[in-house]
Design a protein around this motif. Sequence first.
Motif, PDB file in Angstrom:
ATOM      1  N   ILE A  31       0.852  -1.180   0.000  1.00 41.79           N
ATOM      2  CA  ILE A  31       0.000   0.000   0.000  1.00 41.79           C
ATOM      3  C   ILE A  31       0.891   1.235   0.000  1.00 41.79           C
ATOM      4  N   ASN A  32       0.463   2.278  -0.711  1.00 45.15           N
ATOM      5  CA  ASN A  32       1.200   3.539  -0.695  1.00 45.15           C
ATOM      6  C   ASN A  32       0.337   4.616  -0.035  1.00 45.15           C
ATOM      7  N   LEU A  33       0.909   5.793   0.185  1.00 40.21           N
ATOM      8  CA  LEU A  33       0.206   6.858   0.899  1.00 40.21           C
ATOM      9  C   LEU A  33      -1.038   7.326   0.155  1.00 40.21           C
ATOM     10  N   SER A  34      -0.978   7.387  -1.161  1.00 39.13           N
ATOM     11  CA  SER A  34      -2.137   7.801  -1.949  1.00 39.13           C
ATOM     12  C   SER A  34      -3.304   6.837  -1.750  1.00 39.13           C
ATOM     13  N   GLU A  35      -3.024   5.534  -1.804  1.00 36.04           N
ATOM     14  CA  GLU A  35      -4.078   4.530  -1.584  1.00 36.04           C
ATOM     15  C   GLU A  35      -4.618   4.638  -0.160  1.00 36.04           C
ATOM     16  N   PHE A  36      -3.720   4.774   0.811  1.00 39.98           N
ATOM     17  CA  PHE A  36      -4.122   4.892   2.219  1.00 39.98           C
ATOM     18  C   PHE A  36      -5.073   6.071   2.408  1.00 39.98           C
ATOM     19  N   ASN A  37      -4.749   7.204   1.805  1.00 39.04           N
ATOM     20  CA  ASN A  37      -5.575   8.407   1.957  1.00 39.04           C
ATOM     21  C   ASN A  37      -6.937   8.279   1.288  1.00 39.04           C
ATOM     22  N   ARG A  38      -7.070   7.394   0.327  1.00 39.35           N
ATOM     23  CA  ARG A  38      -8.365   7.180  -0.349  1.00 39.35           C
ATOM     24  C   ARG A  38      -9.309   6.293   0.467  1.00 39.35           C
ATOM     25  N   LEU A  39      -8.784   5.598   1.466  1.00 40.44           N
ATOM     26  CA  LEU A  39      -9.616   4.726   2.307  1.00 40.44           C
ATOM     27  C   LEU A  39     -10.474   5.589   3.228  1.00 40.44           C
ATOM     28  N   GLN A  75      -2.907  -6.215   8.128  1.00 34.62           N
ATOM     29  CA  GLN A  75      -1.673  -5.454   7.950  1.00 34.62           C
ATOM     30  C   GLN A  75      -1.230  -5.547   6.497  1.00 34.62           C
ATOM     31  N   TYR A  76      -0.745  -4.431   5.980  1.00 35.05           N
ATOM     32  CA  TYR A  76      -0.202  -4.356   4.629  1.00 35.05           C
ATOM     33  C   TYR A  76       1.234  -3.868   4.699  1.00 35.05           C
ATOM     34  N   GLU A  77       2.108  -4.452   3.894  1.00 29.31           N
ATOM     35  CA  GLU A  77       3.457  -3.935   3.743  1.00 29.31           C
ATOM     36  C   GLU A  77       3.338  -2.622   2.985  1.00 29.31           C
ATOM     37  N   GLY A  78       4.106  -1.625   3.408  1.00 32.48           N
ATOM     38  CA  GLY A  78       3.998  -0.302   2.807  1.00 32.48           C
ATOM     39  C   GLY A  78       5.069  -0.003   1.792  1.00 32.48           C
ATOM     40  N   GLU A  79       4.742   0.917   0.900  1.00 30.45           N
ATOM     41  CA  GLU A  79       5.700   1.452  -0.061  1.00 30.45           C
ATOM     42  C   GLU A  79       6.202   2.768   0.514  1.00 30.45           C
ATOM     43  N   GLY A  80       7.500   2.868   0.709  1.00 33.44           N
ATOM     44  CA  GLY A  80       8.061   4.074   1.287  1.00 33.44           C
ATOM     45  C   GLY A  80       9.323   3.758   2.042  1.00 33.44           C
ATOM     46  N   SER A  81       9.439   4.317   3.239  1.00 33.34           N
ATOM     47  CA  SER A  81      10.652   4.132   4.028  1.00 33.34           C
ATOM     48  C   SER A  81      10.724   2.709   4.583  1.00 33.34           C
ATOM     49  N   LEU A  82      11.907   2.355   5.081  1.00 35.50           N
ATOM     50  CA  LEU A  82      12.133   1.040   5.665  1.00 35.50           C
ATOM     51  C   LEU A  82      11.130   0.801   6.791  1.00 35.50           C
ATOM     52  N   GLY A  83      10.429  -0.304   6.738  1.00 38.74           N
ATOM     53  CA  GLY A  83       9.433  -0.638   7.751  1.00 38.74           C
ATOM     54  C   GLY A  83       8.065  -0.037   7.514  1.00 38.74           C
ATOM     55  N   ALA A  84       7.870   0.605   6.380  1.00 42.41           N
ATOM     56  CA  ALA A  84       6.572   1.216   6.085  1.00 42.41           C
ATOM     57  C   ALA A  84       5.477   0.150   6.099  1.00 42.41           C
ATOM     58  N   ASN A  85       4.319   0.496   6.689  1.00 43.12           N
ATOM     59  CA  ASN A  85       3.207  -0.444   6.763  1.00 43.12           C
ATOM     60  C   ASN A  85       1.916   0.307   7.045  1.00 43.12           C
ATOM     61  N   ALA A  86       0.815  -0.413   6.938  1.00 41.86           N
ATOM     62  CA  ALA A  86      -0.497   0.132   7.287  1.00 41.86           C
ATOM     63  C   ALA A  86      -1.318  -0.969   7.935  1.00 41.86           C
ATOM     64  N   ASN A  87      -2.109  -0.593   8.929  1.00 47.40           N
ATOM     65  CA  ASN A  87      -3.047  -1.509   9.574  1.00 47.40           C
ATOM     66  C   ASN A  87      -4.453  -0.963   9.382  1.00 47.40           C
ATOM     67  N   LEU A  88      -5.365  -1.860   9.031  1.00 43.91           N
ATOM     68  CA  LEU A  88      -6.764  -1.485   8.839  1.00 43.91           C
ATOM     69  C   LEU A  88      -7.628  -2.354   9.738  1.00 43.91           C
ATOM     70  N   ASN A  97     -11.023   1.924  11.647  1.00 41.25           N
ATOM     71  CA  ASN A  97      -9.775   2.535  12.077  1.00 41.25           C
ATOM     72  C   ASN A  97      -8.696   2.218  11.058  1.00 41.25           C
ATOM     73  N   LYS A  98      -7.794   3.163  10.855  1.00 38.51           N
ATOM     74  CA  LYS A  98      -6.655   2.930   9.967  1.00 38.51           C
ATOM     75  C   LYS A  98      -5.445   3.648  10.537  1.00 38.51           C
ATOM     76  N   ALA A  99      -4.283   3.053  10.362  1.00 37.57           N
ATOM     77  CA  ALA A  99      -3.048   3.642  10.840  1.00 37.57           C
ATOM     78  C   ALA A  99      -1.941   3.287   9.854  1.00 37.57           C
ATOM     79  N   GLN A 100      -0.955   4.188   9.723  1.00 37.05           N
ATOM     80  CA  GLN A 100       0.141   3.918   8.803  1.00 37.05           C
ATOM     81  C   GLN A 100       1.444   4.452   9.383  1.00 37.05           C
TER      82      GLN A 100
END
Length: 104
Positions: A31-39, A75-88, A97-100
């Motif tokens: 998941i990337n920040l753009s996708e996360f923000n669309r949720l 949990q999704y592995e994130g695109e970005g910095s080392l350890g990037a992730n998102a939880n939904l 709830n969502k967190a990244q």
Amino acid sequence: MTLVSSPLDATQQNGQLESPKKEIVENPSTINLSEFNRLEMGMSYDQATDIIGGYGEVLSEGETEGTPFHTIIYQYEGEGSLGANANLMFQGGKLTNKAQYGLK
């Protein structure tokens, strides 16, 4: 998960054209920040996976499926910095709830 086949995979045996073999390809489920923000809160898991393009890994699940309190955290592995992730978190089938961390 996506089924992929190519017309070039078709083979002939005894003059008959056989159907191409289907190969299962796992979606990397990133998941990337753009996708996360669309949720948006209240959307279904299917709507979220359409935006993200893949399925998350189940971290936690509680209560009985089909009840308003059935809760699943993905949990999704994130695109970005080392350890990037998102939880939904989905409760009663809806995003509640969502967190990244570190998404770009």
